[in-house]
Design a protein around this motif. Structure first.
Motif, PDB file in Angstrom:
ATOM      1  N   ALA A  78     -27.893  -2.275  -3.995  1.00 16.68           N
ATOM      2  CA  ALA A  78     -27.968  -2.035  -2.548  1.00 16.68           C
ATOM      3  C   ALA A  78     -27.080  -0.871  -2.137  1.00 16.68           C
ATOM      4  O   ALA A  78     -27.438  -0.082  -1.249  1.00 16.68           O
ATOM      5  CB  ALA A  78     -27.559  -3.303  -1.789  1.00 16.68           C
ATOM      6  N   VAL A  79     -25.913  -0.742  -2.773  1.00 14.46           N
ATOM      7  CA  VAL A  79     -25.003   0.361  -2.463  1.00 14.46           C
ATOM      8  C   VAL A  79     -25.627   1.681  -2.899  1.00 14.46           C
ATOM      9  O   VAL A  79     -25.623   2.673  -2.156  1.00 14.46           O
ATOM     10  CB  VAL A  79     -23.642   0.142  -3.143  1.00 14.46           C
ATOM     11  CG1 VAL A  79     -22.737   1.360  -2.960  1.00 14.46           C
ATOM     12  CG2 VAL A  79     -22.959  -1.110  -2.588  1.00 14.46           C
ATOM     13  N   GLU A  80     -26.148   1.708  -4.111  1.00 14.17           N
ATOM     14  CA  GLU A  80     -26.776   2.934  -4.616  1.00 14.17           C
ATOM     15  C   GLU A  80     -27.997   3.320  -3.775  1.00 14.17           C
ATOM     16  O   GLU A  80     -28.238   4.508  -3.507  1.00 14.17           O
ATOM     17  CB  GLU A  80     -27.185   2.723  -6.081  1.00 14.17           C
ATOM     18  CG  GLU A  80     -26.049   2.315  -6.987  1.00 14.17           C
ATOM     19  CD  GLU A  80     -25.914   3.221  -8.183  1.00 14.17           C
ATOM     20  OE1 GLU A  80     -26.852   3.995  -8.445  1.00 14.17           O
ATOM     21  OE2 GLU A  80     -24.865   3.157  -8.830  1.00 14.17           O
ATOM     22  N   HIS A  89     -30.085   7.629   0.758  1.00 15.68           N
ATOM     23  CA  HIS A  89     -30.612   8.073   2.052  1.00 15.68           C
ATOM     24  C   HIS A  89     -29.683   9.074   2.744  1.00 15.68           C
ATOM     25  O   HIS A  89     -29.952   9.477   3.879  1.00 15.68           O
ATOM     26  CB  HIS A  89     -30.826   6.862   2.969  1.00 15.68           C
ATOM     27  CG  HIS A  89     -31.965   5.980   2.538  1.00 15.68           C
ATOM     28  ND1 HIS A  89     -31.849   5.034   1.546  1.00 15.68           N
ATOM     29  CD2 HIS A  89     -33.257   5.936   2.961  1.00 15.68           C
ATOM     30  CE1 HIS A  89     -33.007   4.420   1.372  1.00 15.68           C
ATOM     31  NE2 HIS A  89     -33.879   4.944   2.224  1.00 15.68           N
ATOM     32  N   ILE A  90     -28.586   9.454   2.105  1.00 13.01           N
ATOM     33  CA  ILE A  90     -27.635  10.387   2.699  1.00 13.01           C
ATOM     34  C   ILE A  90     -27.781  11.753   2.026  1.00 13.01           C
ATOM     35  O   ILE A  90     -27.842  11.845   0.792  1.00 13.01           O
ATOM     36  CB  ILE A  90     -26.186   9.879   2.549  1.00 13.01           C
ATOM     37  CG1 ILE A  90     -26.035   8.515   3.221  1.00 13.01           C
ATOM     38  CG2 ILE A  90     -25.199  10.883   3.138  1.00 13.01           C
ATOM     39  CD1 ILE A  90     -24.687   7.879   2.998  1.00 13.01           C
ATOM     40  N   LEU A 116     -20.910  15.089   3.058  1.00 13.28           N
ATOM     41  CA  LEU A 116     -20.119  14.877   1.844  1.00 13.28           C
ATOM     42  C   LEU A 116     -18.674  14.551   2.202  1.00 13.28           C
ATOM     43  O   LEU A 116     -18.058  13.657   1.601  1.00 13.28           O
ATOM     44  CB  LEU A 116     -20.181  16.122   0.960  1.00 13.28           C
ATOM     45  CG  LEU A 116     -19.400  16.059  -0.354  1.00 13.28           C
ATOM     46  CD1 LEU A 116     -19.921  14.934  -1.239  1.00 13.28           C
ATOM     47  CD2 LEU A 116     -19.476  17.393  -1.095  1.00 13.28           C
ATOM     48  N   TYR A 117     -18.146  15.245   3.191  1.00  7.30           N
ATOM     49  CA  TYR A 117     -16.751  15.032   3.595  1.00  7.30           C
ATOM     50  C   TYR A 117     -16.560  13.620   4.149  1.00  7.30           C
ATOM     51  O   TYR A 117     -15.671  12.882   3.697  1.00  7.30           O
ATOM     52  CB  TYR A 117     -16.376  16.073   4.648  1.00  7.30           C
ATOM     53  CG  TYR A 117     -14.918  16.071   5.046  1.00  7.30           C
ATOM     54  CD1 TYR A 117     -13.929  16.419   4.130  1.00  7.30           C
ATOM     55  CD2 TYR A 117     -14.534  15.743   6.337  1.00  7.30           C
ATOM     56  CE1 TYR A 117     -12.590  16.440   4.506  1.00  7.30           C
ATOM     57  CE2 TYR A 117     -13.204  15.769   6.719  1.00  7.30           C
ATOM     58  CZ  TYR A 117     -12.234  16.108   5.789  1.00  7.30           C
ATOM     59  OH  TYR A 117     -10.909  16.119   6.155  1.00  7.30           O
ATOM     60  N   LEU A 118     -17.395  13.237   5.092  1.00  7.27           N
ATOM     61  CA  LEU A 118     -17.284  11.897   5.663  1.00  7.27           C
ATOM     62  C   LEU A 118     -17.625  10.823   4.639  1.00  7.27           C
ATOM     63  O   LEU A 118     -17.006   9.756   4.614  1.00  7.27           O
ATOM     64  CB  LEU A 118     -18.201  11.764   6.885  1.00  7.27           C
ATOM     65  CG  LEU A 118     -17.815  12.620   8.100  1.00  7.27           C
ATOM     66  CD1 LEU A 118     -18.848  12.455   9.219  1.00  7.27           C
ATOM     67  CD2 LEU A 118     -16.428  12.249   8.602  1.00  7.27           C
ATOM     68  N   GLY A 119     -18.589  11.114   3.777  1.00  6.02           N
ATOM     69  CA  GLY A 119     -18.949  10.144   2.740  1.00  6.02           C
ATOM     70  C   GLY A 119     -17.797   9.870   1.787  1.00  6.02           C
ATOM     71  O   GLY A 119     -17.545   8.726   1.413  1.00  6.02           O
ATOM     72  N   GLY A 120     -17.089  10.941   1.396  1.00  4.54           N
ATOM     73  CA  GLY A 120     -15.945  10.763   0.511  1.00  4.54           C
ATOM     74  C   GLY A 120     -14.823   9.988   1.169  1.00  4.54           C
ATOM     75  O   GLY A 120     -14.194   9.117   0.541  1.00  4.54           O
ATOM     76  N   ARG A 145     -23.724  13.277  -6.899  1.00  8.17           N
ATOM     77  CA  ARG A 145     -24.588  13.308  -5.715  1.00  8.17           C
ATOM     78  C   ARG A 145     -24.337  14.544  -4.855  1.00  8.17           C
ATOM     79  O   ARG A 145     -25.225  14.985  -4.132  1.00  8.17           O
ATOM     80  CB  ARG A 145     -24.373  12.043  -4.871  1.00  8.17           C
ATOM     81  CG  ARG A 145     -24.820  10.777  -5.581  1.00  8.17           C
ATOM     82  CD  ARG A 145     -24.555   9.539  -4.725  1.00  8.17           C
ATOM     83  NE  ARG A 145     -24.980   8.329  -5.400  1.00  8.17           N
ATOM     84  CZ  ARG A 145     -26.201   7.814  -5.341  1.00  8.17           C
ATOM     85  NH1 ARG A 145     -27.128   8.431  -4.616  1.00  8.17           N
ATOM     86  NH2 ARG A 145     -26.506   6.712  -5.991  1.00  8.17           N
ATOM     87  N   GLY A 146     -23.114  15.073  -4.898  1.00  8.70           N
ATOM     88  CA  GLY A 146     -22.790  16.248  -4.092  1.00  8.70           C
ATOM     89  C   GLY A 146     -22.804  17.505  -4.937  1.00  8.70           C
ATOM     90  O   GLY A 146     -22.364  17.486  -6.089  1.00  8.70           O
TER      91      GLY A 146
END
Length: 377
Positions: free
Chosen positions: A274-276, A281-282, A290-294, A313-314
């Motif tokens: 579920a996490v993957e 979707h991002i 990428l910044y907020l995701g990290g 992913r980035g």
């Protein structure tokens, strides 16, 4: 009649305060029931080399403490720096610089015990300093590819030149350090250091234990550097068991158990389908995403697992490095170095004060670092 149950009562009382250990132990068990995995995956999530490295460092530093060397250095330092803000800035700067070359956890294992010793003989606020040193180690280690595990992972994965990595991380690290230094100056009380003569530690240094412990620390750092942390820890346990077994007893074994539970729980959580699926979707090609995701993933699963999760992913490895280093601020599990600093300080209400400072610090730091590293860099 009470004596047989006193050890059990002692451990029950200790466990009541180990809410982080109990929380992640419960998470580990729950995920194992919901999503059973082969034993080999649990072994990988446990990060055995990291745990062994932590154990080796704890043994060496406990030996240095027991030798009296830290107390002697603390007395010499306080005698030469006369203001609380001066001592605070010196300790914060030491923490940052050491984290660049000795990694963030080694830096804390050296500086926090020194801070506790200084606080024991003066009016230096130990808990405030421990929080500041946790922030400082994150700022300092950001600059170096060997400063923390996430940088080392990204540096090796991207095959970047050493100086390229340092120059790219410099704007972010500079903003972080300036903010930590400013907070140190504002937050520490104004005034002179007051020595409390009755608390000065006058006992002689155990030269043999100090030499054994210092040699052990150097050897353990080298063994970790070359990927032999389990062997290094084993080589330390044997001489300390023979010559200073009390140092082994005094080690914070519950901290070791807490790290093991965190590694297992967060490792399994990050690997959930579920996490993957949610991450798919991002669009991590967008710098802000990428910044907020990290940062956000670091708050949820700590910055090292977040790095592993986002590394492929980035498209920009250095941008990811900035994000997960900023993500070390905020909640205590953002960087496990935070937990090390608070446990070494052994102060009441440490977790509450840390979050009262670190979460606002993240909210201020994150946009400033983004401006410096992404828009101006």
């Amino acid at each position: 009649m009470n004596s047989p149950s006193s050890p059990a009562r002692h451990w029950r009382d200790r466990l009541k305060h180990e809410w982080l250990l109990l929380l992640f132990a419960a998470l580990t068990v729950a995920l194992a029931c919901i999503d059973p995995q082969p034993l080999v995956r649990y072994q990988r999530w446990l990060q055995w080399p990291t745990l062994c490295g932590l154990l080796g460092l704890m043994i060496a530093i406990q030996g240095i403490r027991d030798s009296g060397l830290v107390q002697r250095i603390a007395g010499m330092l306080v005698a030469r720096v006369h203001t609380l803000r001066g001592v605070g800035l010196l300790l914060v700067s030491m923490t940052s610089v050491l984290s660049m070359v000795l990694t963030n956890d080694v830096s804390l294992f050296l500086v926090v015990p020194l801070t506790v010793a200084i606080g024991g003989m003066s009016n230096l606020p130990v808990l405030r300093m421990a929080v500041l040193e946790a922030l400082a180690v994150n700022a300092g280690s950001t600059l170096s590819p060997i400063g923390n595990p996430q940088n080392l992972l990204i540096w090796q994965h991207a095959q970047l030149p050493f100086l390229k990595f340092v120059s790219s991380m410099l704007p972010a690290a500079a903003v972080m350090f300036v903010l930590v230094a400013a907070l140190t100056w504002i937050w520490l009380p104004q005034g002179r250091v007051t020595l409390q003569a009755e608390r000065l530690d006058g006992h002689a240094i155990s030269v043999s234990l100090a030499i054994l412990s210092l040699e052990s620390l150097v050897m353990m750092v080298l063994m970790m550097e070359y990927g032999h942390a389990p062997l290094g820890a084993l080589l330390l346990v044997l001489p300390f068991a023979l010559f200073s077994w009390r140092s082994l007893i005094r080690i914070d074994w519950l901290l070791m158990a807490t790290f093991a539970a965190i590694f297992l729980g967060l490792g399994h959580f990050a690997a959930l389908p579920a996490v993957e699926h949610a991450l798919d979707h991002i669009d991590f090609n967008q710098p802000l995403a990428l910044y907020l995701g990290g940062i956000i993933s670091s708050q949820l699963i700590s910055n090292v697992p977040a790095t592993v999760l986002l590394l492929d992913r980035g498209p920009n490895a250095l941008a990811l490095a900035v994000a997960v280093n900023v993500g070390g601020f905020g909640v205590v599990i953002g960087s496990l170095a935070n937990l090390i600093a608070l446990r070494l300080a052994k102060q009441p209400h440490a977790m509450r004060l840390f979050h009262e400072v670190s979460i606002p610090f993240l909210l201020v730091c994150a946009p400033l670092v983004y401006l410096a590293a992404y828009l101006l860099g």
